[in-house]
Design an enzyme around this catalytic site. Structure first.
Site: not given
Ligand code: AMP
Length: 292
Positions: A30, A36-37, A148, A153, A176, A187
């Site tokens: 998103m 992390g991404h 993770q 999801q 991460v 967020r």
């Protein structure tokens, strides 16, 4: 890096890559990228010849009281970061491109979505599985990478891929964390002042649970109570759930054994945070000596 806003553009890119025998790795997101991404994209880069990511804040997976309109967005920054990790193409569709006016088909995975975030956020996973199915059909990836941090999801998408005989392989990439232990999340930017410090009680309580298990605790209720006590001591944290389920199917258990998931969701101010830990329980039943 190719930037595509329409389904036709990204389709022609991925179809051409596939026709040249290239493996396509896909990282759906998103946006508002963090490390992390980028870890997902780097992992894709290691195993696939072409890496495609998508940025789409999917309205269908947000509840009416949730943060769809104010979800953080910074496409220019995302593009720069994606280039740095070697992403080959990014698909950034509009809501109208993904959901034209007569759109009326949804994909739903049952059972595995009955608990955790599926229970707290009705309709959320239907939105996720619908958009991911669309993205898989558009991109036709060989491998798709999920974090993770959003364990349920990834497990739901894996279930869906198996149930619907999709060709895509689902790879899970470890969470991460920031230096202080907080799981990275787009967020986290909402957390103000003392809230961020309060949010640290989430990873700390996961560590406490891991320690209890290492010390021999095998009662899931006691482990959940220890986590609950730590989180409840933090006035800015409002617990949504603390749950322990068996893996890989997320089923209820009365004894900690094998591989289990400890998952937490909590609100800190208006920000809903989730985190989890996979615990591998050592097989340490007391050895009963043979009778002679
Ligand atoms: P999102 O943009 O939040 O929908 O996340 C896109 C992908 O990045 C999902 O597969 C997430 O599980 C993954 N992700 C988000 N945060 C993290 C993190 N801290 N570590 C690893 N993966 C993450």
């Amino acid at each position: 890096m190719l930037i595509c806003h329409t389904i036709n553009e990204i389709k022609s890119f991925t179809r051409q890559a596939a026709s040249q025998g290239k493996t396509i790795g896909f990282v759906p997101t998103m946006g508002y990228f963090h490390a992390g991404h980028l870890a997902l994209m780097s992992e894709a880069k290691k195993t696939c010849s072409v890496v495609v990511s998508s940025i789409f804040v999917n309205p269908v997976q947000f509840g009416p009281q949730e943060d769809f309109t104010c979800y953080p967005r910074d496409i220019d920054r995302d593009k720069r970061l994606a280039v740095e990790v070697g992403v080959d193409a990014i698909f950034i569709p509009s809501v109208e491109e993904m959901y034209p006016p007569r759109f009326s088909t949804f994909v739903e995975t049952k059972k595995i979505t009955d608990c955790l975030c599926g229970k707290s956020r009705p309709g959320h996973f239907q939105g996720v599985t619908t958009v991911v199915t669309k993205l898989f059909n558009i991109i036709q990836p060989d491998i798709a990478f999920f974090g993770q941090k959003d364990f349920q999801q990834a497990a739901t998408i894996r279930r869906m891929a198996e149930d619907l005989n999709l060709k895509v392989k689902i790879v899970l990439v470890p969470t991460v964390r920031d230096k202080d232990g907080l799981a990275l999340s787009s967020r986290n930017i909402y957390l103000e002042g003392a809230q961020r410090q309060a949010a640290l009680s989430i990873p700390k309580s996961l560590a406490l649970a891991a320690q209890a298990v290492e010390n021999g605790e095998r009662d899931p209720i006691k482990v959940k109570m220890a986590v609950c006590n730590m989180l409840a001591a933090e006035p800015l944290v409002e617990i949504d759930y603390i749950e322990i389920y068996s893996l890989p199917h997320l089923e209820e258990i009365s004894l900690l054994q094998g591989e289990v998931l400890l998952a937490i969701a909590a609100k800190v101010g208006k920000t809903r945070l989730i985190d989890n830990l996979v615990l591998k329980i050592p097989d340490n039943w007391p050895i009963i000596p043979n009778k002679r």
